[in-house]
Design a protein around this motif. Structure first.
Motif, mmCIF file in Angstrom:
data_model
loop_
_atom_site.group_PDB
_atom_site.id
_atom_site.type_symbol
_atom_site.label_atom_id
_atom_site.label_comp_id
_atom_site.label_asym_id
_atom_site.label_seq_id
_atom_site.Cartn_x
_atom_site.Cartn_y
_atom_site.Cartn_z
ATOM 1 N N TYR A 6 0.836 -1.194 0.000
ATOM 2 C CA TYR A 6 0.000 0.000 0.000
ATOM 3 C C TYR A 6 0.876 1.252 0.000
ATOM 4 O O TYR A 6 1.948 1.273 0.601
ATOM 5 C CB TYR A 6 -0.927 0.008 1.218
ATOM 6 C CG TYR A 6 -1.974 -1.080 1.139
ATOM 7 C CD1 TYR A 6 -3.165 -0.863 0.454
ATOM 8 C CD2 TYR A 6 -1.754 -2.334 1.716
ATOM 9 C CE1 TYR A 6 -4.113 -1.873 0.348
ATOM 10 C CE2 TYR A 6 -2.695 -3.345 1.616
ATOM 11 C CZ TYR A 6 -3.883 -3.113 0.933
ATOM 12 O OH TYR A 6 -4.810 -4.100 0.829
ATOM 13 N N ARG A 8 1.398 5.267 0.807
ATOM 14 C CA ARG A 8 0.914 6.399 1.620
ATOM 15 C C ARG A 8 1.605 7.638 1.059
ATOM 16 O O ARG A 8 2.645 8.054 1.544
ATOM 17 C CB ARG A 8 1.264 6.165 3.083
ATOM 18 C CG ARG A 8 0.646 4.855 3.577
ATOM 19 C CD ARG A 8 1.219 4.448 4.892
ATOM 20 N NE ARG A 8 0.623 5.205 5.971
ATOM 21 C CZ ARG A 8 1.136 5.242 7.193
ATOM 22 N NH1 ARG A 8 2.255 4.604 7.451
ATOM 23 N NH2 ARG A 8 0.556 5.939 8.135
ATOM 24 N N ASN B 455 6.894 11.495 9.105
ATOM 25 C CA ASN B 455 5.711 10.654 9.224
ATOM 26 C C ASN B 455 5.335 10.601 10.702
ATOM 27 O O ASN B 455 6.122 10.125 11.519
ATOM 28 C CB ASN B 455 6.056 9.255 8.692
ATOM 29 C CG ASN B 455 4.900 8.299 8.761
ATOM 30 O OD1 ASN B 455 3.941 8.531 9.499
ATOM 31 N ND2 ASN B 455 4.974 7.223 7.994
#
Lengths: 148, 518
Positions: A6, A8, B455
């Motif tokens: 996936y 991000r 992040n």
């Protein structure tokens, strides 16, 4: 369970380290300096970082459920691995007709023309527990998880 | 006039044998220090642009880059150091105030490094924190002068029954308190000075650990309201982002009078950093400078401060502690006493080495006093006046390790604020260029290219790890002293000894020299 990669994109900083590590993983020597400086045919990364402005993300084969490349392949080189569900290319069978590239909706198959002409695509790093792009992303912008 | 070249501060050393020209450094350097030449397929570096943040060095996949201090030396001169010459040259060229970021980097004595802790031997048992419970829980807020209990619960009327703690009820109404699972909070760092991802990391880490972070003067971004129960909201001289929901969202309110890095002066967030999101959070137009005045224009005395403290308490219906943050200055003890008498529930004191996003270098490096002396002075003064219980004391400014934390608490602080240490945990390498807004680590910047480099999942994890590690170390040190609760160490200066300190230092710190027994 099939594991999927996936993206991000909000945390992809566009460093392209995933490309570097992907290239090394798919080189003959798996040594970063030799892979870049000495190998022929020159290995190419199977992951591509797409960028526009400050938005960037790393894209590799999505291993689609109804993969068009599987149907388009005229030699049967493209096949699905029963165990992992990954779409793989048998490089011995591949003749470099680029049909898979024509039909790929994500544009993630690239031409490797330095040696024998073959289609080059993500193989989810066969034999590795976690694909190297995921393992080496410094900002965890690519993650490998069970299919959602 | 052409700019006179001065020797660069850093040298970027590239090992050509290792460099694979992957250009990761080229893409990542926000100062454009690296560039790629397609004709020769090589990467070259321009050391004059390097600020020494070490981002490229960290991210280079082959370890081909080393950032070194430039070995080029001026003629050795104890008075006119390279830094002094560089600064004068810069000012001769620009006629400007020299700006900097982070805390004071001058070699003033660090008293923490001259204080040692005690441990138990033979006559009193030490405690193993891995086997026995160890209490770090700390409450910040006003403690009552005395408490009244009543034994009128139904159980205690039974005859021949030994009353238990459950049979008593507290009659005294306690003031609102902040409950900390470890005596460490995150210092005030505003959204604006640091990125939203950095704020989110702090907020999530505070929630996970059971402590608090501080909004600084940046208001509260809408995405951060969910962490309200772990937020201290700040009211500073510019009153940016202060409104009813903001005050109600936080677990406590802090009135900021001063900051350790820049006592006596205000703040300035340049207009370029005031993006749409920041403008909404701070309630100012996009692109305008956010200027915080040096003083609060409605506070010129302790009485005025009292009015603001009680206005904020009224506004939040006395449901949360209201504290005051000041920088450590010469008169810190009487000022703190005034603040406590004005009704503050906690006093935060920020020492000389406290950090900042931007401050004039001359102020940062020359104004204020070290936090160690300030804690000792304030704790003494409040004890002498019998009002120590009326407010908690939070020490800030250059807390670098768990040993600094435990020494601060033994000197008399209730808890500590960490700012720089938290940023370092998130990646910061103290290049002191926060004011440029080009932070390669995605911390002190609002540039969308750079902010996404942090992040918040990683930031949170690293902050939580840091606080867990420090908490464990604090427990180990407490155990060694034979103490099983941080409460028992607070202000317990007998556990401290000074090494290499003058008699005056020892007197001011209220500790004995090493070698002297109880």
């Amino acid at each position: 369970m099939v594991k999927r990669i996936y993206i991000r994109e909000e945390y992809c900083m566009g460093c392209r380290l995933c490309e570097v590590h992907c290239l090394v993983q798919h080189s003959k020597t798996k040594n970063i300096i030799k892979a870049y400086k000495g190998e022929y045919p020159k290995p190419i990364p199977r992951i591509i970082v797409e960028e526009k402005g400050y938005v960037s993300f790393a894209l590799q084969c999505r291993h689609c459920e109804d993969a068009p490349c599987l149907e388009a392949c005229i030699t049967g080189a493209m096949y699905r691995d029963k165990k992992t569900g990954a779409v793989l290319c048998d490089e011995d069978k591949c003749i470099g007709c680029w049909m898979c590239i024509m039909v790929c909706p994500f544009g993630v198959i690239s031409r490797n023309i330095e040696g024998k002409k073959i289609a080059s695509k993500c193989d989810l790093c066969v034999g590795e527990e976690v694909p190297v792009c995921v393992k080496n992303c410094p900002n965890e912008a690519i993650v490998c998880e069970e299919e959602k | 006039m052409a700019k006179r070249p001065t020797p660069t501060e850093f040298i970027i050393e590239r090992d050509e044998g290792k460099c694979i020209a992957c250009q990761v450094c080229v893409r990542m350097c926000s100062n454009d220090a690296h560039s790629y030449d397609p004709e020769t397929d090589t990467v070259t570096s321009d050391s004059t642009k390097c600020v020494g943040c070490h981002f490229c060095e960290t991210i280079c996949p082959t370890g081909a880059i080393i950032i070194k201090r430039n070995p080029s030396e001026f003629k050795l001169n104890a008075n006119w150091s390279a830094q002094v010459i560089r600064n004068i040259t810069k000012q001769a060229e620009t006629s400007g105030v020299l700006l900097t970021g982070m805390g004071c980097d001058k070699p003033y004595p660090v008293y923490w490094d001259h204080i040692v802790l005690n441990a138990s031997q033979v006559t009193n048992p030490s405690i193993d924190p891995l086997r026995e419970p160890m209490e770090l829980r700390t409450y910040i807020g006003r403690k009552p002068d005395r408490i009244e209990l009543t034994a009128h619960s139904p159980q205690s009327t039974e005859k021949n029954k030994i009353p238990s703690a459950m049979d008593y009820r507290l009659l005294t109404k306690l003031s609102p308190q902040l409950k900390l699972e470890t005596p460490i909070l995150f210092s005030a760092m505003s959204y604006g000075s640091i990125s939203l991802n950095a704020c989110i990391s702090l907020a999530r880490a505070a929630k996970e650990i059971g402590t608090f972070y501080n909004t600084g003067e940046g208001g509260l971004h809408k995405d951060l309201y969910e962490y309200g129960a772990h937020t201290i909201v700040q009211v500073a001289s510019g009153r940016f982002g202060v409104h009813r929901e903001y005050l109600e969202a936080g677990a406590a309110i802090e009135i900021k009078i001063g900051q350790g890095a820049k006592p006596g002066i205000g703040g300035h967030l340049p207009g370029e950093k005031v993006s749409e999101e920041i403008s909404q959070t701070r309630m100012i137009p996009v692109g305008t400078d956010a200027l915080s005045p040096a003083p609060h224009h409605d506070i010129y005395s302790i009485e005025d401060l009292k009015q603001l403290i009680f206005a904020l308490k009224e506004a939040t219906r006395y449901s949360k502690p209201v504290g005051v943050k000041i920088s450590a200055v010469h008169n810190v003890a009487p000022i703190a006493s005034g603040i406590v008498r004005a009704g503050a529930d906690f006093v935060a004191i920020d020492g000389l080495r406290g950090g900042t996003g931007a401050a004039p270098t001359v102020i940062r490096d020359n104004v204020g006093i070290p936090i160690e002396l300030a804690i000792a002075a304030v704790d003494n003064r409040l004890r002498e006046e019998g009002i120590r219980n009326q407010a908690s004391l939070i020490a800030a400014g250059g807390i670098r390790s768990s040993s600094d934390v435990i020494k601060a608490i033994a000197l008399g602080a209730d808890a500590v604020y960490i700012g720089t240490a938290a940023l370092v945990a998130m990646g910061c390498n103290l290049c002191q260029r926060c004011y440029t807004g080009k932070c390669n680590w995605g911390i002190a910047t609002q540039d969308p290219y750079l902010t996404k480099r942090l992040n918040p999942d990683i930031g949170t994890r690293r902050l939580v790890n840091l606080l867990r590690a420090w908490s464990l170390e604090i427990k180990e040190m407490l155990g060694g002293m034979g103490i099983n609760a941080i409460e028992s160490l607070r202000g317990n200066r007998e556990q401290l000894r000074g090494v290499g300190l003058s008699d005056t230092d020892l007197k001011l710190l209220g500790i004995k020299p090493a070698g002297e027994a109880w």
